[in-house]
Design a protein around this motif. Sequence first.
Motif, PDB file in Angstrom:
ATOM      1  N   LEU A 214       0.811  -1.224   0.000  1.00 17.36           N
ATOM      2  CA  LEU A 214       0.000   0.000   0.000  1.00 17.36           C
ATOM      3  C   LEU A 214       0.845   1.276   0.000  1.00 17.36           C
ATOM      4  CD1 LEU A 214      -2.933  -1.040   2.372  1.00 17.36           C
ATOM      5  CD2 LEU A 214      -2.857  -1.091  -0.108  1.00 17.36           C
ATOM      6  N   LEU A 215       2.139   1.127   0.303  1.00 18.47           N
ATOM      7  CA  LEU A 215       3.020   2.302   0.273  1.00 18.47           C
ATOM      8  C   LEU A 215       3.531   2.613  -1.127  1.00 18.47           C
ATOM      9  CD1 LEU A 215       5.345   2.154   3.386  1.00 18.47           C
ATOM     10  CD2 LEU A 215       3.857   4.004   2.688  1.00 18.47           C
ATOM     11  N   SER A 216       3.236   1.725  -2.056  1.00 23.58           N
ATOM     12  CA  SER A 216       3.670   1.954  -3.429  1.00 23.58           C
ATOM     13  C   SER A 216       2.990   3.207  -3.973  1.00 23.58           C
ATOM     14  CB  SER A 216       3.290   0.743  -4.275  1.00 23.58           C
ATOM     15  OG  SER A 216       3.301   1.093  -5.635  1.00 23.58           O
ATOM     16  N   PRO A 217       3.720   3.991  -4.761  1.00 19.69           N
ATOM     17  CA  PRO A 217       3.099   5.215  -5.292  1.00 19.69           C
ATOM     18  C   PRO A 217       2.089   4.958  -6.415  1.00 19.69           C
ATOM     19  CG  PRO A 217       5.371   5.038  -6.029  1.00 19.69           C
ATOM     20  CD  PRO A 217       5.139   3.886  -5.094  1.00 19.69           C
ATOM     21  N   PHE A 218       1.916   3.706  -6.834  1.00 27.15           N
ATOM     22  CA  PHE A 218       0.909   3.422  -7.869  1.00 27.15           C
ATOM     23  C   PHE A 218      -0.485   3.533  -7.252  1.00 27.15           C
ATOM     24  CE2 PHE A 218       4.659   1.427  -9.635  1.00 27.15           C
ATOM     25  CZ  PHE A 218       4.579   1.825 -10.957  1.00 27.15           C
ATOM     26  N   PRO A 219      -1.492   3.816  -8.097  1.00 30.78           N
ATOM     27  CA  PRO A 219      -2.851   3.949  -7.542  1.00 30.78           C
ATOM     28  C   PRO A 219      -3.258   2.661  -6.816  1.00 30.78           C
ATOM     29  CG  PRO A 219      -2.841   4.400  -9.906  1.00 30.78           C
ATOM     30  CD  PRO A 219      -1.462   4.012  -9.545  1.00 30.78           C
TER      31      PRO A 219
END
Lengths: 271, 245
Positions: free
Chosen positions: A101-106
């Motif tokens: 969830l920390l990934s910058p992808f939506p």
Amino acid sequence: MTLAAYAICLKGIIWREGLRFLHQRERFVSALVRPLVWLFIFAAGFRQVLGISIIPPYETYILYEVYITPGLLAMIQLFNGMQSSLSMVYDREMGNMRVLLLSPFPRWFLLFGKLIAGTLVSVSQCYAYLLIAWLWDIEAPPLGYLTVLPAFFLVGLMLGALGMLLSSLIKQLENFAGVMNFVIFPMFFASSALYPLWRVKEGSPWVYYICQINPFTHAVELIRFALYTQFNPLAFAVVFGCTLVFMLGAIVAYDPSRGLMTLRGAPGAAA
Amino acid sequence: MTTPALEARNVSHSYGARKALNDVSFEVARGAFCVLLGLNGAGKSTLFSLVTRLFALRSGSLAVMGCDLQREPRKALAQLGVVFQSRTLDLDLTVAQNFYYHAALHGIGKAQANARTRELLAAVQLGDRLDDKVRNLSGGQMRRVEIARALLHQPRLLVLDEPTVGLDIGARADILKLVRGLIASEGMSVLWATHLTDEVFATDEVIVLHKGFVRATGSARALLEQTGAMDIKDAFVTLIGEGAP
């Protein structure tokens, strides 16, 4: 983010799910043993009790083993969908979900990636089951093995999305046993997986109506028709619609700005 | 004027009726090692959950390197490296596989990820553990791996939530030295949450958080002057008005 970056991200999510699956060989074995027990033992015992009349998509009288094969394929996908939901609850408790969830992808894309990865695993399990069934002389038309692939994908997505939605509602890992009792068993037994619905109607009209509104019934029928190179529009519409609804629900539930995670409080962040 | 690395403005958060954060405002300057000092239950982890978007921000605003977390969440997250209090490594995967997964989640290709992984693991003195399963590492080594992994996508701000909890004295000192060194070597800013006052240096910026309220902000030296205390532990006790941590 470029399109290539999205592809890298999706590949990474699928790769990790595949690796996890390979590490858990017992998961693959148990995913196959369950339906095979039904096929070899339950169906062998039941074939004398239950006569199957000629119903679409079948064009002749069929053995009970042949009838329940699509139901057992859907059962593999049902368990897989719930298992990936279990892995998401586990991930959340262990903290791995935070990495995702920390990934910058939506966020919708990340959850969709998770769904695709889980679906690929369940499709591979289905084909392994079909191979064993084929060795047991349960054969579908050769083209059916190809036409059933999109059905596997759609059903895998629907059940995976349902699992994902449930995982966002489950607060702790221990509560997952409840999912078994309140989701998996009712969905499986109140469907056309084990017995044709006209038989159910004879026994109890109420149960028949419940089976009709159960999306799992339509998942089974979509697979059944596709395996015999036929298309069932109603089953497709229900499965497709439910996939969208479950997916949307899962995305909303995981969205921190609206979702349930905030209301319930994410694990490990109570201080 | 340069924007701060992290800016919190009037942030509040409640769990039902219980208020975990109450009108919290502070800044972490660029290039600073900023300690978020508070007892257990002060609201540190809640603040981390808000900064990392695991919780929705319902009141106030947060900005990472000038990017508002509400309006530009993806831009903000791309500049943020996070080490959570609980471990987030996949124990069944190797160190390299954990790094590859993290890189993919940030859209970084394999070749670039491999090069950066080797460089970072060498920096945390774990270059030879690339192919070891994470399960086989010690607690201190896992922490170092997590810190190295958090740097993989070259964030400008590193936030760490009680990263030394459960570690022995030697491992604690190693981790502190490592992260302080990053400010010089990688030119980044650090927000370090802890309840251990001996992790604070005189030159550090400090935010004292207590029961959801910011009690004081400023350099450790300024807090000593303000309270007239001999050391940071006494200053902290004076500021929160309770027994020693």
